[in-house]
Write a protein that holds these residues in place. Structure first.
Motif, PDB file in Angstrom:
ATOM      1  N   LYS A  42       0.820  -1.197   0.000  1.00 53.79           N
ATOM      2  CA  LYS A  42       0.000   0.000   0.000  1.00 53.79           C
ATOM      3  C   LYS A  42       0.861   1.256   0.000  1.00 53.79           C
ATOM      4  CE  LYS A  42      -4.410  -1.127   1.928  1.00 53.79           C
ATOM      5  NZ  LYS A  42      -5.375  -0.803   2.922  1.00 53.79           N
ATOM      6  N   LEU A  43       1.965   1.227   0.722  1.00 57.18           N
ATOM      7  CA  LEU A  43       2.844   2.383   0.790  1.00 57.18           C
ATOM      8  C   LEU A  43       3.425   2.693  -0.568  1.00 57.18           C
ATOM      9  CD1 LEU A  43       4.095   4.521   2.577  1.00 57.18           C
ATOM     10  CD2 LEU A  43       5.898   2.915   3.153  1.00 57.18           C
ATOM     11  N   LYS A  44       3.781   1.681  -1.349  1.00 57.59           N
ATOM     12  CA  LYS A  44       4.309   1.909  -2.691  1.00 57.59           C
ATOM     13  C   LYS A  44       3.236   2.522  -3.594  1.00 57.59           C
ATOM     14  CE  LYS A  44       7.901  -1.570  -2.801  1.00 57.59           C
ATOM     15  NZ  LYS A  44       8.426  -2.743  -3.473  1.00 57.59           N
ATOM     16  N   ARG A  45       1.993   2.061  -3.419  1.00 58.38           N
ATOM     17  CA  ARG A  45       0.902   2.589  -4.238  1.00 58.38           C
ATOM     18  C   ARG A  45       0.640   4.071  -3.885  1.00 58.38           C
ATOM     19  NH1 ARG A  45      -4.352  -0.765  -4.138  1.00 58.38           N
ATOM     20  NH2 ARG A  45      -2.898  -2.295  -4.942  1.00 58.38           N
ATOM     21  N   VAL A  46       0.679   4.433  -2.597  1.00 58.49           N
ATOM     22  CA  VAL A  46       0.481   5.826  -2.163  1.00 58.49           C
ATOM     23  C   VAL A  46       1.608   6.694  -2.703  1.00 58.49           C
ATOM     24  CG1 VAL A  46       0.448   7.350  -0.141  1.00 58.49           C
ATOM     25  CG2 VAL A  46      -0.860   5.226  -0.121  1.00 58.49           C
ATOM     26  N   ASN A  47       2.838   6.198  -2.626  1.00 63.79           N
ATOM     27  CA  ASN A  47       3.974   6.949  -3.152  1.00 63.79           C
ATOM     28  C   ASN A  47       3.834   7.153  -4.661  1.00 63.79           C
ATOM     29  OD1 ASN A  47       5.207   7.290  -0.713  1.00 63.79           O
ATOM     30  ND2 ASN A  47       6.592   5.545  -0.930  1.00 63.79           N
ATOM     31  N   PHE A  48       3.396   6.104  -5.368  1.00 65.01           N
ATOM     32  CA  PHE A  48       3.223   6.212  -6.811  1.00 65.01           C
ATOM     33  C   PHE A  48       2.128   7.224  -7.161  1.00 65.01           C
ATOM     34  CE2 PHE A  48       1.230   4.786 -10.794  1.00 65.01           C
ATOM     35  CZ  PHE A  48       2.308   4.945 -11.644  1.00 65.01           C
ATOM     36  N   VAL A  49       1.017   7.220  -6.427  1.00 63.65           N
ATOM     37  CA  VAL A  49      -0.074   8.177  -6.658  1.00 63.65           C
ATOM     38  C   VAL A  49       0.413   9.595  -6.376  1.00 63.65           C
ATOM     39  CG1 VAL A  49      -2.357   8.926  -5.851  1.00 63.65           C
ATOM     40  CG2 VAL A  49      -1.914   6.496  -6.274  1.00 63.65           C
ATOM     41  N   CYS A  50       1.121   9.795  -5.291  1.00 60.35           N
ATOM     42  CA  CYS A  50       1.664  11.132  -4.962  1.00 60.35           C
ATOM     43  C   CYS A  50       2.639  11.593  -6.042  1.00 60.35           C
ATOM     44  CB  CYS A  50       2.350  11.109  -3.600  1.00 60.35           C
ATOM     45  SG  CYS A  50       1.214  10.999  -2.224  1.00 60.35           S
ATOM     46  N   PHE A  51       3.494  10.665  -6.498  1.00 65.48           N
ATOM     47  CA  PHE A  51       4.445  11.004  -7.557  1.00 65.48           C
ATOM     48  C   PHE A  51       3.708  11.411  -8.833  1.00 65.48           C
ATOM     49  CE2 PHE A  51       6.871   9.627 -11.293  1.00 65.48           C
ATOM     50  CZ  PHE A  51       7.971  10.473 -11.180  1.00 65.48           C
ATOM     51  N   CYS A  52       2.672  10.682  -9.191  1.00 67.62           N
ATOM     52  CA  CYS A  52       1.896  11.013 -10.400  1.00 67.62           C
ATOM     53  C   CYS A  52       1.189  12.364 -10.251  1.00 67.62           C
ATOM     54  CB  CYS A  52       0.874   9.904 -10.691  1.00 67.62           C
ATOM     55  SG  CYS A  52       1.645   8.384 -11.294  1.00 67.62           S
ATOM     56  N   LEU A  93       2.118  14.878  -8.352  1.00 67.69           N
ATOM     57  CA  LEU A  93       3.160  15.899  -8.406  1.00 67.69           C
ATOM     58  C   LEU A  93       3.610  16.138  -9.841  1.00 67.69           C
ATOM     59  CD1 LEU A  93       5.030  17.807  -6.852  1.00 67.69           C
ATOM     60  CD2 LEU A  93       6.597  15.897  -6.555  1.00 67.69           C
ATOM     61  N   LEU A  94       3.813  15.055 -10.575  1.00 60.71           N
ATOM     62  CA  LEU A  94       4.209  15.167 -11.973  1.00 60.71           C
ATOM     63  C   LEU A  94       3.131  15.888 -12.794  1.00 60.71           C
ATOM     64  CD1 LEU A  94       6.411  14.410 -14.014  1.00 60.71           C
ATOM     65  CD2 LEU A  94       5.195  12.261 -14.401  1.00 60.71           C
ATOM     66  N   LEU A  95       1.875  15.558 -12.561  1.00 60.70           N
ATOM     67  CA  LEU A  95       0.761  16.200 -13.256  1.00 60.70           C
ATOM     68  C   LEU A  95       0.724  17.701 -12.937  1.00 60.70           C
ATOM     69  CD1 LEU A  95      -1.693  15.859 -15.088  1.00 60.70           C
ATOM     70  CD2 LEU A  95      -3.038  15.378 -13.042  1.00 60.70           C
ATOM     71  N   CYS A  96       0.927  18.064 -11.683  1.00 60.62           N
ATOM     72  CA  CYS A  96       0.956  19.491 -11.291  1.00 60.62           C
ATOM     73  C   CYS A  96       2.105  20.222 -11.980  1.00 60.62           C
ATOM     74  CB  CYS A  96       1.083  19.619  -9.775  1.00 60.62           C
ATOM     75  SG  CYS A  96      -0.430  19.226  -8.895  1.00 60.62           S
ATOM     76  N   MET A  97       3.263  19.604 -12.047  1.00 58.82           N
ATOM     77  CA  MET A  97       4.413  20.247 -12.691  1.00 58.82           C
ATOM     78  C   MET A  97       4.162  20.463 -14.180  1.00 58.82           C
ATOM     79  SD  MET A  97       7.519  18.336 -10.616  1.00 58.82           S
ATOM     80  CE  MET A  97       8.703  18.671 -11.851  1.00 58.82           C
TER      81      MET A  97
END
Length: 189
Positions: free
Chosen positions: A2-12, A14-18
């Motif tokens: 679950k932690l990897k999935r949360v990190n991946f969602v946060c990364f996506c 952040l990338l979308l915002c940038m």
């Protein structure tokens, strides 16, 4: 997991915002102002010659309130003057003329001698030729030193704001003639 999935969602996210910021930046950023649009501060010094008396007055009474005809004061309450006063470099009226002050004085004090003045200081020579500063303020004329508010301008004084320190250096009580020194500080574009 679950932690990897949360990190991946946060990364996506952040990338979308940038990507969105990079794309929208062209529409949202303000260009740098050109030099001529940067705010400046100007300090001016001149003398105003107000001459309501004599054969060629620069201040003329145009309105007098009803019931004030018997009042012999130079400035009875409710009186309005139109002015076209010369502005000079020195206290002598024959010194270099730098412009004129045109506008209105309204006698607005019942208990004291108080004028409200709207004046447009138009400059006719030097660096500020063709530009003007607008003043709108109360004018307690019995005080030797006083202050006016600069509320606008045109030409090189576009969007001016500031103040003027006034000092009466000559006053003739019999006819109202006066010479007033102006030290003006304005900010403008």
């Amino acid at each position: 997991m679950k932690l990897k999935r949360v990190n991946f969602v946060c990364f996506c996210a952040l990338l979308l915002c940038m990507v969105a910021i990079a794309f929208l930046r062209q529409y949202c950023t303000m260009p740098l102002l050109p030099y001529h649009m940067l705010e400046k501060e100007t300090v001016l010094h001149f003398l105003l010659h107000d001459t309501p008396g004599g054969s060629s007055p620069s201040a003329v009474r145009v309105v007098q309130a009803n019931g004030m005809a018997h009042n012999t004061s130079l400035t009875p309450f409710g009186t309005i003057w139109v002015v076209d006063d010369p502005l000079t470099e020195g206290p002598d009226l024959k010194s270099t003329v730098v412009g004129n002050s045109r506008g209105l004085y309204v006698s607005a004090g019942q208990e004291e001698l108080m004028l409200v003045a709207y004046l447009d200081f138009g400059f006719t020579s030097g660096e500020f030729n063709g530009s003007s500063i607008s003043m709108l303020s109360r004018n307690p004329v019995t005080q030797i030193e006083r202050e006016f508010a600069a509320v606008g301008g045109r030409g090189k004084f576009r969007m001016a704001r500031g103040f003027a320190n006034l000092k009466c250096i000559f006053f003739n009580a019999s006819n109202g003639d006066s010479i007033v020194e102006y030290k003006v500080v304005v900010r403008h574009y």
